[in-house]
Design a protein around this motif. Structure first.
Motif, mmCIF file in Angstrom:
data_model
loop_
_atom_site.group_PDB
_atom_site.id
_atom_site.type_symbol
_atom_site.label_atom_id
_atom_site.label_comp_id
_atom_site.label_asym_id
_atom_site.label_seq_id
_atom_site.Cartn_x
_atom_site.Cartn_y
_atom_site.Cartn_z
ATOM 1 N N GLY A 50 0.817 -1.208 0.000
ATOM 2 C CA GLY A 50 0.000 0.000 0.000
ATOM 3 C C GLY A 50 0.848 1.254 0.000
ATOM 4 O O GLY A 50 0.547 2.235 -0.690
ATOM 5 N N ARG A 51 1.938 1.244 0.763
ATOM 6 C CA ARG A 51 2.845 2.392 0.819
ATOM 7 C C ARG A 51 3.465 2.662 -0.548
ATOM 8 O O ARG A 51 3.644 3.817 -0.950
ATOM 9 C CB ARG A 51 3.940 2.127 1.852
ATOM 10 C CG ARG A 51 4.887 3.297 2.071
ATOM 11 C CD ARG A 51 6.078 2.880 2.924
ATOM 12 N NE ARG A 51 5.669 2.112 4.088
ATOM 13 C CZ ARG A 51 6.516 1.425 4.849
ATOM 14 N NH1 ARG A 51 7.806 1.394 4.544
ATOM 15 N NH2 ARG A 51 6.076 0.760 5.886
ATOM 16 N N ASN A 52 3.787 1.600 -1.258
ATOM 17 C CA ASN A 52 4.375 1.780 -2.582
ATOM 18 C C ASN A 52 3.402 2.430 -3.550
ATOM 19 O O ASN A 52 3.798 3.196 -4.435
ATOM 20 C CB ASN A 52 4.832 0.427 -3.129
ATOM 21 C CG ASN A 52 5.973 -0.162 -2.323
ATOM 22 O OD1 ASN A 52 6.709 0.561 -1.661
ATOM 23 N ND2 ASN A 52 6.113 -1.476 -2.367
ATOM 24 N N LEU A 53 2.116 2.128 -3.415
ATOM 25 C CA LEU A 53 1.117 2.765 -4.275
ATOM 26 C C LEU A 53 0.972 4.247 -3.934
ATOM 27 O O LEU A 53 0.785 5.077 -4.828
ATOM 28 C CB LEU A 53 -0.230 2.048 -4.140
ATOM 29 C CG LEU A 53 -0.300 0.640 -4.726
ATOM 30 C CD1 LEU A 53 -1.708 0.071 -4.562
ATOM 31 C CD2 LEU A 53 0.094 0.622 -6.198
ATOM 32 N N GLY A 224 7.990 -2.513 -6.870
ATOM 33 C CA GLY A 224 7.196 -3.026 -5.762
ATOM 34 C C GLY A 224 5.739 -2.612 -5.818
ATOM 35 O O GLY A 224 5.006 -2.763 -4.843
ATOM 36 N N ARG A 225 5.302 -2.084 -6.964
ATOM 37 C CA ARG A 225 3.908 -1.664 -7.117
ATOM 38 C C ARG A 225 3.050 -2.852 -7.550
ATOM 39 O O ARG A 225 3.463 -3.675 -8.362
ATOM 40 C CB ARG A 225 3.791 -0.555 -8.163
ATOM 41 C CG ARG A 225 4.629 0.668 -7.851
ATOM 42 C CD ARG A 225 4.612 1.673 -8.983
ATOM 43 N NE ARG A 225 5.121 1.111 -10.237
ATOM 44 C CZ ARG A 225 5.444 1.836 -11.302
ATOM 45 N NH1 ARG A 225 5.309 3.162 -11.259
ATOM 46 N NH2 ARG A 225 5.885 1.253 -12.401
ATOM 47 N N ILE A 226 1.856 -2.925 -7.030
ATOM 48 C CA ILE A 226 0.933 -3.980 -7.434
ATOM 49 C C ILE A 226 0.507 -3.751 -8.878
ATOM 50 O O ILE A 226 0.054 -2.661 -9.236
ATOM 51 C CB ILE A 226 -0.310 -4.002 -6.526
ATOM 52 C CG1 ILE A 226 0.076 -4.417 -5.110
ATOM 53 C CG2 ILE A 226 -1.373 -4.955 -7.079
ATOM 54 C CD1 ILE A 226 -1.074 -4.324 -4.119
ATOM 55 N N ARG A 227 0.638 -4.764 -9.704
ATOM 56 C CA ARG A 227 0.122 -4.716 -11.068
ATOM 57 C C ARG A 227 -1.147 -5.558 -11.190
ATOM 58 O O ARG A 227 -2.016 -5.252 -12.006
ATOM 59 C CB ARG A 227 1.187 -5.227 -12.053
ATOM 60 C CG ARG A 227 2.355 -4.284 -12.226
ATOM 61 C CD ARG A 227 1.908 -2.929 -12.758
ATOM 62 N NE ARG A 227 3.013 -2.038 -13.026
ATOM 63 C CZ ARG A 227 3.216 -1.441 -14.194
ATOM 64 N NH1 ARG A 227 2.390 -1.673 -15.205
ATOM 65 N NH2 ARG A 227 4.225 -0.623 -14.349
#
Length: 277
Positions: A50-53, A224-227
């Protein structure tokens, strides 16, 4: 309303139905040794998704929610944008077609905000120019399912509750190299560390679902972002109180896309009774 859509509406219950790595590193040098280091214990990596987003700022999002109940499978799809810093999003949610191949309902516009869901084209006696506001913490599933789409930021914050996870290797999504992880998250644990607004929704889901344990598959890019993330929920819903199986999938792309989400003014929010079907 068709029998298929009545089944779906009963499943989401709660009186509201929609009727929608190289984490933080500058490079990936080190070959197999670096890869082993990342895959050794993926739990800390996933817990900060979540932090990465938030650091990414914004993105486009595509959602898909599959529900299976009473031998019927229904898929609800959504598409829109999300601002992770402001925790605001906009989705256009499309309901499944009826057997004749035509939609009974126009796409529903959803605005996602901390602790609230706003819906337009809600139907059920709501004027076409009005919004319906729902307090997500008051829903038995915390709006992880009710809205027909899982809020993208909430989907990421659920990973704060990751208890076990395994690295399954590299693959490619829409031309982007990603790392695939599979694990189980605990809603109660996730709620404890989540920011306000998300915390209440996750806590409600932990109590309302048949199990607080949520299996997931997630794909992270080099930053590290969710794809892509897919959760599998089980909860008790419908008149017969049977268990409903739900698979919620969110795809994130177009990071940095412009996002302009404005919440409705109080006079544009419908305060009347919503008709029951």
């Amino acid at each position: 309303m068709t029998q298929q859509q009545r089944r779906w509406r009963g499943a989401v219950a709660a009186g509201v139905a929609v009727c929608l790595g190289c984490l933080g590193a500058s490079g990936c040098s080190g070959g197999a040794a670096a890869e082993d280091a990342r895959s050794a214990d993926p739990v800390p990596l996933l817990r900060q998704a979540g932090r990465n987003l938030v650091e990414a700022g914004t993105s486009r999002a595509t959602t898909s929610m599959e529900m299976a109940t009473g031998g019927t499978r229904v898929t609800i799809r959504g598409q829109g944008v999300y601002d992770y810093g402001r925790r605001l999003g906009r989705l256009k949610v499309t309901l499944p077609q009826d057997p004749a191949g035509t939609n009974e309902h126009r796409p529903i516009i959803e605005l996602l905000a901390p602790g609230a869901l706003f819906m337009k084209n809600r139907g059920a006696g709501v004027p076409a120019d009005k919004w319906v506001r729902v307090d997500t913490a008051g829903l038995s599933d915390g709006n992880l399912v009710t809205g027909g789409a899982t809020d993208p930021f909430t989907a990421a914050e659920l990973l704060r509750g990751t208890r076990t996870a395994a690295y399954l290797g590299r693959t490619e999504l829409a031309g982007t190299e990603v790392r695939h992880y599979r694990g189980t998250a605990d809603l109660t644990l996730a709620a404890k560390g989540a920011p306000r607004g998300v915390r209440e929704s996750l806590a409600a889901a932990a109590k309302g679902f048949a199990s607080a344990e949520v299996p997931f598959d997630v794909y992270l890019d080099e930053q590290g972002r969710i794809r892509k993330i897919r959760h599998r929920f089980d909860f008790v819903g419908g008149a017969d109180k049977g268990t409903v199986a739900v698979a919620s999938t969110t795809l994130l792309y177009g990071f940095g896309a412009p996002v302009d989400v404005r919440l409705p003014a109080s006079e544009d929010i419908y305060a009347g009774r919503i008709a029951e079907h």
